[in-house]
Design a protein around this motif. Structure first.
Motif, short mmCIF file in Angstrom:
data_model
loop_
_atom_site.label_atom_id
_atom_site.label_comp_id
_atom_site.label_asym_id
_atom_site.label_seq_id
_atom_site.Cartn_x
_atom_site.Cartn_y
_atom_site.Cartn_z
N MET A 134 31.07 66.45 31.05
CA MET A 134 30.95 65.81 31.87
C MET A 134 32.00 65.16 32.64
O MET A 134 32.25 65.24 34.11
CB MET A 134 29.64 64.87 31.92
N LEU A 135 32.77 64.33 31.88
CA LEU A 135 34.06 63.75 32.60
C LEU A 135 35.18 64.80 32.75
O LEU A 135 35.77 64.57 34.04
CB LEU A 135 34.64 62.95 31.58
N ASP A 136 35.09 66.10 32.22
CA ASP A 136 36.09 67.03 32.59
C ASP A 136 35.62 67.54 34.03
O ASP A 136 36.65 67.99 34.86
CB ASP A 136 36.26 68.23 31.65
N LYS A 137 34.44 67.63 34.23
CA LYS A 137 33.88 68.37 35.60
C LYS A 137 33.96 67.05 36.91
O LYS A 137 34.32 67.29 37.80
CB LYS A 137 32.20 68.63 35.39
N LEU A 138 34.14 65.77 36.36
CA LEU A 138 34.40 64.92 37.26
C LEU A 138 35.73 64.86 37.66
O LEU A 138 35.96 64.89 38.94
CB LEU A 138 33.91 63.60 36.54
N CYS A 194 25.68 54.49 20.81
CA CYS A 194 24.86 55.62 21.48
C CYS A 194 24.57 55.19 22.75
O CYS A 194 24.77 56.10 23.72
CB CYS A 194 23.60 55.60 20.44
N GLU A 195 24.15 54.22 23.14
CA GLU A 195 23.50 53.71 24.47
C GLU A 195 24.66 53.62 25.40
O GLU A 195 24.56 53.97 26.68
CB GLU A 195 22.95 52.41 24.45
N ARG A 196 25.91 53.00 24.98
CA ARG A 196 27.22 53.15 25.78
C ARG A 196 27.83 54.49 25.98
O ARG A 196 28.17 54.85 27.17
CB ARG A 196 27.89 52.28 25.25
N LEU A 197 27.50 55.51 25.13
CA LEU A 197 27.78 56.82 25.38
C LEU A 197 27.11 57.48 26.55
O LEU A 197 27.79 58.21 27.44
CB LEU A 197 27.96 57.75 24.04
N GLU A 198 25.80 57.20 26.61
CA GLU A 198 25.06 57.61 27.49
C GLU A 198 25.35 57.24 28.84
O GLU A 198 25.23 57.66 29.97
CB GLU A 198 23.58 57.45 27.06
N THR A 199 25.50 55.69 28.72
CA THR A 199 26.00 55.07 30.13
C THR A 199 27.28 55.63 30.63
O THR A 199 27.25 55.70 31.93
CB THR A 199 26.41 53.46 29.83
N LEU A 200 28.11 56.20 30.12
CA LEU A 200 29.64 56.72 30.47
C LEU A 200 28.97 58.17 31.62
O LEU A 200 29.41 58.26 32.30
CB LEU A 200 30.45 57.43 29.22
N ALA A 201 27.86 58.77 30.76
CA ALA A 201 27.49 59.80 31.84
C ALA A 201 26.69 59.36 32.94
O ALA A 201 26.92 59.94 34.13
CB ALA A 201 26.45 60.67 30.95
N ASP A 202 25.90 58.11 32.86
CA ASP A 202 25.34 57.41 34.26
C ASP A 202 26.59 57.17 35.05
O ASP A 202 26.31 57.32 36.11
CB ASP A 202 24.43 56.34 33.82
N LEU A 203 27.36 56.69 34.53
CA LEU A 203 28.57 56.22 35.43
C LEU A 203 29.38 57.30 36.16
O LEU A 203 29.77 57.18 37.21
CB LEU A 203 29.63 55.28 34.59
N ALA A 204 29.30 58.37 35.24
CA ALA A 204 30.26 59.52 35.71
C ALA A 204 29.40 60.15 37.01
O ALA A 204 29.84 60.69 37.93
CB ALA A 204 30.41 60.75 34.69
N LEU A 205 28.03 59.97 36.72
CA LEU A 205 26.90 60.61 37.84
C LEU A 205 27.21 59.58 39.16
O LEU A 205 27.18 60.14 40.24
CB LEU A 205 25.82 60.57 37.46
#
Length: 220
Positions: A134-138, A194-205
């Motif tokens: 996801m970060l690569d796509k960002l 685990c929660e913070r890794l998922e938050t990275l995805a939320d922030l990327a979005l």
């Protein structure tokens, strides 16, 4: 300073934002290496070194952020869609901060020898891999903004699909973690990671949404 044209101001600002973004992706690659070492279950001083390196990278990113703020103040009204640019910068910086917070928790878990079960470790590898994609796509969305706004819009739509996949997998991993045979202290810390890794995805979005607004202004 002489006021640049709106296009020149946006071009210069995007250069600065790309420099800030480089620190973000550098930091995440360091986090990936750190996670790999931690999940291997080995005691390795490299983990602490990587945590320190991520902290340094985060500070360097903050310095670039201040340069961006200074440029925004100096360029004034020459820059169009100023609030949208500012939102993009803040969202990128939030990702950098969260990477640092994850590395801090990983270093604690390693120092305490709080390791996950093999099943959970594999789950963390999978979750980290999905966030990496996801970060690569960002990154691609950001790099195409100047030259191909329509492509940026397409990538932002793809980010939504990836975030949904990560959200679903994160929930599965959370359940697996709760059922695993680890101490309460380890469970709490691993759950935070685990929660913070998922938050990275939320922030990327969220960052992708900021890019979407800017791309819509630039698209033909």
């Amino acid at each position: 300073m002489e006021r640049p044209s709106p296009e020149a101001a946006a071009y210069k600002l995007l250069d600065l934002i790309m420099e800030h973004g480089k620190k973000l992706w550098e930091s995440f690659k360091q986090l990936e290496e750190m996670m790999s070492l931690y999940l291997s279950g080995k005691i390795n001083k490299k983990i602490k070194e990587l945590a320190d390196a991520i902290k340094t990278t985060e500070r360097e990113g903050n310095e670039i952020k201040l340069q961006i703020y200074d440029y925004l103040a100096r360029v004034g009204e020459a820059l169009m869609y100023r609030e949208d640019w500012m939102r993009l910068v803040l969202n990128l910086d939030s990702i950098l901060d969260y990477i640092d917070s994850i590395s801090f928790r990983l270093s604690i878990a390693a120092s305490k020898k709080w390791y996950p079960t093999p099943e959970v470790a594999e789950g963390f590898r999978r979750l980290l891999s999905l966030v990496d994609l996801m970060l690569d796509k960002l990154k691609l969305a950001l790099t195409t903004l100047q030259t191909n706004a329509l492509r940026t819009l397409e990538i932002c739509n793809e980010l939504e699909e990836q975030e949904r996949e990560i959200d679903e997998y994160h929930r599965e991993l959370g359940l697996t973690l709760l059922e695993s045979n680890v101490s309460t202290s380890a469970l709490m810390l691993l759950h935070e990671i685990c929660e913070r890794l998922e938050t990275l995805a939320d922030l990327a979005l969220r960052t992708g949404d900021s890019l979407r607004l800017l791309a819509m202004h630039r698209a033909p």
